[in-house]
Design a protein around this motif. Sequence first.
Motif, short mmCIF file in Angstrom:
data_model
loop_
_atom_site.label_atom_id
_atom_site.label_comp_id
_atom_site.label_asym_id
_atom_site.label_seq_id
_atom_site.Cartn_x
_atom_site.Cartn_y
_atom_site.Cartn_z
N THR A 68 0.85 -1.18 0.00
CA THR A 68 0.00 0.00 0.00
C THR A 68 0.89 1.24 0.00
O THR A 68 2.08 1.16 0.31
CB THR A 68 -0.90 0.03 1.24
OG1 THR A 68 -0.08 -0.03 2.41
CG2 THR A 68 -1.88 -1.13 1.24
N GLN A 79 -6.19 -3.02 2.45
CA GLN A 79 -6.42 -2.16 3.59
C GLN A 79 -7.20 -2.84 4.71
O GLN A 79 -7.00 -2.54 5.88
CB GLN A 79 -7.21 -0.92 3.12
CG GLN A 79 -7.12 0.25 4.04
CD GLN A 79 -5.78 0.94 3.91
OE1 GLN A 79 -5.07 0.79 2.93
NE2 GLN A 79 -5.43 1.69 4.91
N ASP A 80 -8.07 -3.76 4.35
CA ASP A 80 -8.93 -4.37 5.35
C ASP A 80 -8.32 -5.58 6.02
O ASP A 80 -8.92 -6.18 6.89
CB ASP A 80 -10.28 -4.76 4.71
CG ASP A 80 -11.04 -3.55 4.23
OD1 ASP A 80 -11.74 -3.67 3.21
OD2 ASP A 80 -10.90 -2.49 4.84
N ASP A 98 0.77 3.78 2.07
CA ASP A 98 1.22 4.09 3.43
C ASP A 98 2.32 3.16 3.91
O ASP A 98 3.26 3.57 4.58
CB ASP A 98 0.04 4.09 4.42
CG ASP A 98 -0.72 2.79 4.42
OD1 ASP A 98 -0.26 1.83 5.06
OD2 ASP A 98 -1.79 2.73 3.79
N GLN A 102 -1.55 7.98 7.84
CA GLN A 102 -2.80 8.10 7.08
C GLN A 102 -2.98 6.90 6.18
O GLN A 102 -2.14 6.61 5.33
CB GLN A 102 -2.79 9.38 6.25
CG GLN A 102 -4.09 9.61 5.49
CD GLN A 102 -4.15 10.98 4.84
OE1 GLN A 102 -3.66 11.96 5.40
NE2 GLN A 102 -4.74 11.05 3.66
N ALA A 103 -4.09 6.20 6.36
CA ALA A 103 -4.35 4.98 5.58
C ALA A 103 -4.58 5.33 4.12
O ALA A 103 -5.18 6.35 3.79
CB ALA A 103 -5.57 4.26 6.15
N SER A 104 -4.10 4.47 3.24
CA SER A 104 -4.30 4.66 1.81
C SER A 104 -5.29 3.63 1.29
O SER A 104 -5.29 2.48 1.74
CB SER A 104 -2.97 4.52 1.07
OG SER A 104 -2.37 3.27 1.36
N PRO A 105 -6.16 3.99 0.34
CA PRO A 105 -7.11 3.03 -0.22
C PRO A 105 -6.37 1.89 -0.91
O PRO A 105 -5.45 2.11 -1.69
CB PRO A 105 -7.89 3.87 -1.24
CG PRO A 105 -7.65 5.28 -0.86
CD PRO A 105 -6.28 5.32 -0.25
N SER A 106 -6.76 0.68 -0.59
CA SER A 106 -6.10 -0.49 -1.18
C SER A 106 -6.92 -1.73 -0.92
O SER A 106 -7.68 -1.81 0.04
CB SER A 106 -4.70 -0.68 -0.59
OG SER A 106 -4.14 -1.91 -0.96
#
Length: 235
Positions: free
Chosen positions: A169, A228-229, A171, A221-225
């Motif tokens: 990701t 991510q989950d 981040d 800061q989390a990044s969309p991916s």
Amino acid sequence: MSIAMRSALIVLFAVLAIAGAELGGSMDGAQFLHYAFKPLTTLSIFFLALRAQPAINVRYRQAILVGILFSLLGDIFLMLPVSLLPQGFLLGLLSFLFAHLCFLRALCSDTSFFAKPLVFAALAALGAAHLFVLWPGLPPAMRIPVVAYVCLLLAMCAQAISRGISLRTVDSRLAMSGGICFMLSDTILAYNKFYTPIPHSPLLILASYYLALWLIARSVQASPSAHQDQGRDHA
């Protein structure tokens, strides 16, 4: 204030801190610039991480914030003159040791420790090579603290690289780059102090150090991916 504006302010503070360190006693007021803006740069990076939204997870943000605070403490110990604080280098080393413990905790919040053994083995070999070169120049009283610090720094960096490879990701790659920059900064510092003076060492050390902290702070800061989950709900 946007991330871009905060980052621009951090760059300005960092430039002033580095200029003060580079000029040293050759210009009136230069030392004041260093004393004022070195900790102020780190404090600004702390607020960048504090306000990052959305965070990867609560534990990650908390551990990174505490790690940056220990880094701030280390900044203060390292910049004070020996005449004022004879044990400043050792105290700074211990402060950054605790900082790396916090960073390592953050990096393990969503990724298993030692997930990529080859990465750890490669960095262990690199660390051993550096210690072999630096060993004759290390004061006997500093050898155990330096070895402990090197081991923890390399573990943090190896975990950051392993995590970046595993999660893939934005981040995680920011944190990975931050770990590498931290290792680079400390390597330059160690060779400059214990092996041979390096030209413009304040510039090289502080520029890579602030870049490392900034990258680590941005990684909060989390990044969309799609990844991510996976394992990021640990609060």
